[in-house]
Design a protein around this motif. Structure first.
Motif: not given
Length: 296
Positions: A190-202, A205-212, A227-235
């Motif tokens: 799954l490829y998502v941005n932070l907002e989408e990740a929080n929707i799916l994970a319910r 989270c404030a960071s991509a790593a935490d959302a992953a 997460n835009g210009g902020e760090p991205a994450a792969e989990g």
């Protein structure tokens, strides 16, 4: 041409108004309005083609004048359109967005024809043209969330997708919830941005790593969170979470950035790149795109 990847989802006309100034609600400013082939599946396919792959489109396009023009544009770009469902009574879909110096202001996606066509767009996967239930397509598939929730739920359990390397992207935060049936699919990334990740994970989270991490806890096998210009994450399940840092660039456009990221990541992996290298290459490709250094 024989395709080496299938792109399933929205192929439509992108009508984008861009202004170099920051905008607020009700703003009326000078800028440029463009109309280009777009849609999540289309944007992914165009990027894949630039990287040397041969994508086939599985989508719905009307037989109206706009549909004929769009189909010819796809073919000129080197995309395989032989398996597109062409409807006599459904109009060609469209997407309209306004972008300012402060990012995306508003957008409206009219993908009603794709939704109405439903499972008809998947027929080539079952009738022998691209696979059958006994011998399903075994290559990569890029799937977008513009399909209906019911159809995505069918795909999640369909034997037609059982052998595929499934790469999944939501069409927008408003449609992210549609992907819940695919969250735990054994071969889905799954490829998502932070907002989408929080929707799916319910989660919140404030960071991509935490959302992953939150998505992995919810049963996902593999996720990439931007997460835009902020760090991205792969989990990845049982392998943990890694981070990547997008290069700083001047943002001149945002529509299509996530699709470029997904396509570039897939291509890097198919070249044999490791997790960190693939993530970093995808972030560089997305940064180049939003800076306007490559064509749409």
């Amino acid at each position: 041409m024989t395709p080496d990847i299938l792109c399933i989802g929205s192929v439509l006309w992108d009508i984008i108004g861009r202004s170099p100034t920051a905008m607020r609600l009700g703003a009326d400013v000078p800028g440029r309005i463009t109309r280009l082939p777009g849609g999540v599946a289309m944007n992914i396919a165009m990027t894949l083609r630039r990287f040397g792959m041969t994508p086939a489109l599985l989508t719905a396009i009307g037989r109206d004048a706009e549909g004929e023009e769009l189909t010819h544009s796809c073919e000129r770009l080197g995309l395989v359109t032989a398996h597109v469902y062409r409807s006599d009574d459904l109009p060609t879909d469209r997407y309209m967005a306004i972008e300012g110096a402060n990012g995306l202001i508003a957008a409206v996606a009219d993908a009603h024809s794709l939704e109405a066509a439903g499972e008809k767009i998947l027929r080539p996967l079952a009738d022998g043209r691209l696979g059958t239930e006994a011998a399903p397509w075994s290559g990569p598939i890029a799937l977008d969330g513009n399909l209906t929730e019911a159809l995505l739920a069918e795909i999640a359990v369909s034997s037609l997708f059982s052998a595929a390397d499934l790469r999944v992207a939501p069409a927008s935060p408003g449609k992210a919830g549609r992907l819940l049936p695919l969250l735990t699919h054994p071969s889905a990334t799954l490829y998502v941005n932070l907002e989408e990740a929080n929707i799916l994970a319910r989660s919140d989270c404030a960071s991509a790593a935490d959302a992953a991490e939150a998505l992995l806890d919810r049963g996902a096998g593999r996720v990439l969170v931007t997460n835009g210009g902020e760090p991205a994450a792969e989990g990845t399940r049982d392998r943990g979470v890694i981070e990547g840092h997008p290069p700083p660039v001047l943002v001149t456009r945002v529509t299509g950035a996530g699709d470029t990221f997904m396509a570039a990541h897939l291509v890097a992996e198919r070249r044999g790149a490791d997790r960190q290298t693939a993530l970093d290459e995808a972030l560089r490709a997305a940064a180049t795109y939003v800076s306007g250094d490559i064509g749409a």
